[in-house]
Design a protein around this motif. Structure first.
Motif, PDB file in Angstrom:
ATOM      1  N   ASN A 149       0.857  -1.187   0.000  1.00  0.00           N
ATOM      2  CA  ASN A 149       0.000   0.000   0.000  1.00  0.00           C
ATOM      3  C   ASN A 149       0.893   1.237   0.000  1.00  0.00           C
ATOM      4  N   ALA A 150       0.380   2.320  -0.584  1.00  0.00           N
ATOM      5  CA  ALA A 150       1.130   3.576  -0.618  1.00  0.00           C
ATOM      6  C   ALA A 150       1.159   4.166   0.789  1.00  0.00           C
ATOM      7  N   LEU A 151       2.289   4.758   1.174  1.00  0.00           N
ATOM      8  CA  LEU A 151       2.399   5.381   2.502  1.00  0.00           C
ATOM      9  C   LEU A 151       1.321   6.432   2.716  1.00  0.00           C
ATOM     10  N   ASP A 152       0.993   7.181   1.665  1.00  0.00           N
ATOM     11  CA  ASP A 152      -0.028   8.227   1.804  1.00  0.00           C
ATOM     12  C   ASP A 152      -1.440   7.696   1.577  1.00  0.00           C
ATOM     13  N   GLY A 153      -1.579   6.397   1.300  1.00  0.00           N
ATOM     14  CA  GLY A 153      -2.898   5.793   1.134  1.00  0.00           C
ATOM     15  C   GLY A 153      -3.509   5.982  -0.234  1.00  0.00           C
ATOM     16  N   ALA A 154      -2.813   6.629  -1.149  1.00  0.00           N
ATOM     17  CA  ALA A 154      -3.374   6.926  -2.470  1.00  0.00           C
ATOM     18  C   ALA A 154      -3.333   5.703  -3.381  1.00  0.00           C
ATOM     19  N   SER A 155      -4.208   5.711  -4.385  1.00  0.00           N
ATOM     20  CA  SER A 155      -4.165   4.665  -5.405  1.00  0.00           C
ATOM     21  C   SER A 155      -2.959   4.946  -6.302  1.00  0.00           C
ATOM     22  N   PRO A 156      -2.467   3.914  -6.995  1.00  0.00           N
ATOM     23  CA  PRO A 156      -1.275   4.130  -7.824  1.00  0.00           C
ATOM     24  C   PRO A 156      -1.572   5.019  -9.028  1.00  0.00           C
ATOM     25  N   PRO A 157      -0.548   5.768  -9.475  1.00  0.00           N
ATOM     26  CA  PRO A 157      -0.732   6.586 -10.672  1.00  0.00           C
ATOM     27  C   PRO A 157      -0.788   5.683 -11.909  1.00  0.00           C
ATOM     28  N   PRO A 158      -1.218   6.216 -13.053  1.00  0.00           N
ATOM     29  CA  PRO A 158      -1.228   5.411 -14.285  1.00  0.00           C
ATOM     30  C   PRO A 158       0.157   4.859 -14.582  1.00  0.00           C
ATOM     31  N   ALA A 159       0.202   3.684 -15.186  1.00  0.00           N
ATOM     32  CA  ALA A 159       1.470   2.984 -15.420  1.00  0.00           C
ATOM     33  C   ALA A 159       2.317   3.625 -16.515  1.00  0.00           C
ATOM     34  N   ASN A 160       1.714   4.329 -17.467  1.00  0.00           N
ATOM     35  CA  ASN A 160       2.451   4.967 -18.570  1.00  0.00           C
ATOM     36  C   ASN A 160       3.404   4.003 -19.263  1.00  0.00           C
ATOM     37  N   GLY A 161       2.908   2.812 -19.598  1.00  0.00           N
ATOM     38  CA  GLY A 161       3.700   1.841 -20.338  1.00  0.00           C
ATOM     39  C   GLY A 161       4.687   1.034 -19.514  1.00  0.00           C
ATOM     40  N   LYS A 171      -4.625   1.924   2.661  1.00  0.00           N
ATOM     41  CA  LYS A 171      -3.741   1.852   3.825  1.00  0.00           C
ATOM     42  C   LYS A 171      -4.251   0.875   4.891  1.00  0.00           C
ATOM     43  N   ALA A 172      -5.521   0.931   5.241  1.00  0.00           N
ATOM     44  CA  ALA A 172      -6.061   0.049   6.284  1.00  0.00           C
ATOM     45  C   ALA A 172      -6.006  -1.414   5.842  1.00  0.00           C
ATOM     46  N   ASP A 173      -6.367  -1.672   4.590  1.00  0.00           N
ATOM     47  CA  ASP A 173      -6.340  -3.050   4.093  1.00  0.00           C
ATOM     48  C   ASP A 173      -4.900  -3.546   3.951  1.00  0.00           C
ATOM     49  N   GLY A 174      -3.982  -2.666   3.546  1.00  0.00           N
ATOM     50  CA  GLY A 174      -2.570  -3.042   3.467  1.00  0.00           C
ATOM     51  C   GLY A 174      -2.016  -3.426   4.835  1.00  0.00           C
ATOM     52  N   SER A 175      -2.424  -2.695   5.874  1.00  0.00           N
ATOM     53  CA  SER A 175      -1.991  -3.032   7.237  1.00  0.00           C
ATOM     54  C   SER A 175      -2.558  -4.380   7.666  1.00  0.00           C
TER      55      SER A 175
END
Length: 191
Positions: A149-161, A171-175
């Motif tokens: 999970n991202a430290l800030d809880g955000a979803s990942p940015p687009p992969a851009n290839g 964040k909660a589910d990652g923990s």
């Protein structure tokens, strides 16, 4: 007779003791009140809730969390569905204790049985995002596949290839996943 002033340490000590007593009293009071329970799936917003005593049609009843996929193994395990983009944490009795959606990377593991082969508390992901609770399960097409999970809880940015094998949770589910998935914990990937 002149008034005698108290030293500043006495004032600070008195205020600290008073504040501590107030916090303890509030904590005791709170421990006797109602306790919220976590839901595996967010419910409707408060504005959508029926009024107290209102009859709810059978079709309006919450359906609960999605059931475990067929052929997802047995015993204590993590189940990851590629198609549903969902993870289940399953206890030794075969009951899912938690389920949640995830954001998969661009490289998926093949359906099959795996295990947690490495755990890393935190690092920078291959997409440049600071991540934590990294649990590696395999390497596919030269890319590490891992839950995190991202430290800030955000979803990942687009992969851009980019070829990315991260399976990100909030964040909660990652923990929760980190607490559940020790080294060698069984992971079953289904379609």
């Amino acid at each position: 007779m002149p008034a005698r002033l108290l030293p500043s340490w006495a004032w600070v000590s008195g205020l600290t003791v008073g504040a501590t007593a107030a916090v303890v009293a509030l904590a005791l009071q709170a421990s006797h009140g109602p306790h919220p329970t976590a839901s595996a799936r967010p419910g409707p917003s408060a504005s959508a809730a029926p009024s107290p005593g209102a009859h709810r049609p059978a079709s309006d009843k919450p359906s609960g969390p999605p059931a475990l996929p067929d052929a997802s193994g047995s015993g204590r395990r993590i189940v990851y569905s590629l198609g549903e983009k969902r993870v289940w944490l399953v206890d030794a009795t075969g009951k899912a204790s938690r389920t949640f959606t995830v954001w998969p990377g661009t490289v998926d593991p093949r359906p099959g049985g795996y295990s947690v082969i490495k755990r890393t508390q935190s690092l920078t992901g291959s997409d440049g995002v600071q991540i934590e609770h990294v649990m590696y399960i395999t390497r596919t097409s030269g890319v590490n596949v891992a839950f995190s999970n991202a430290l800030d809880g955000a979803s990942p940015p687009p992969a851009n290839g980019q070829k990315l094998g991260g399976i990100r949770a909030n964040k909660a589910d990652g923990s929760a996943l980190w607490g559940f998935g020790d080294l060698n914990t069984k992971v079953v990937v289904v379609k």
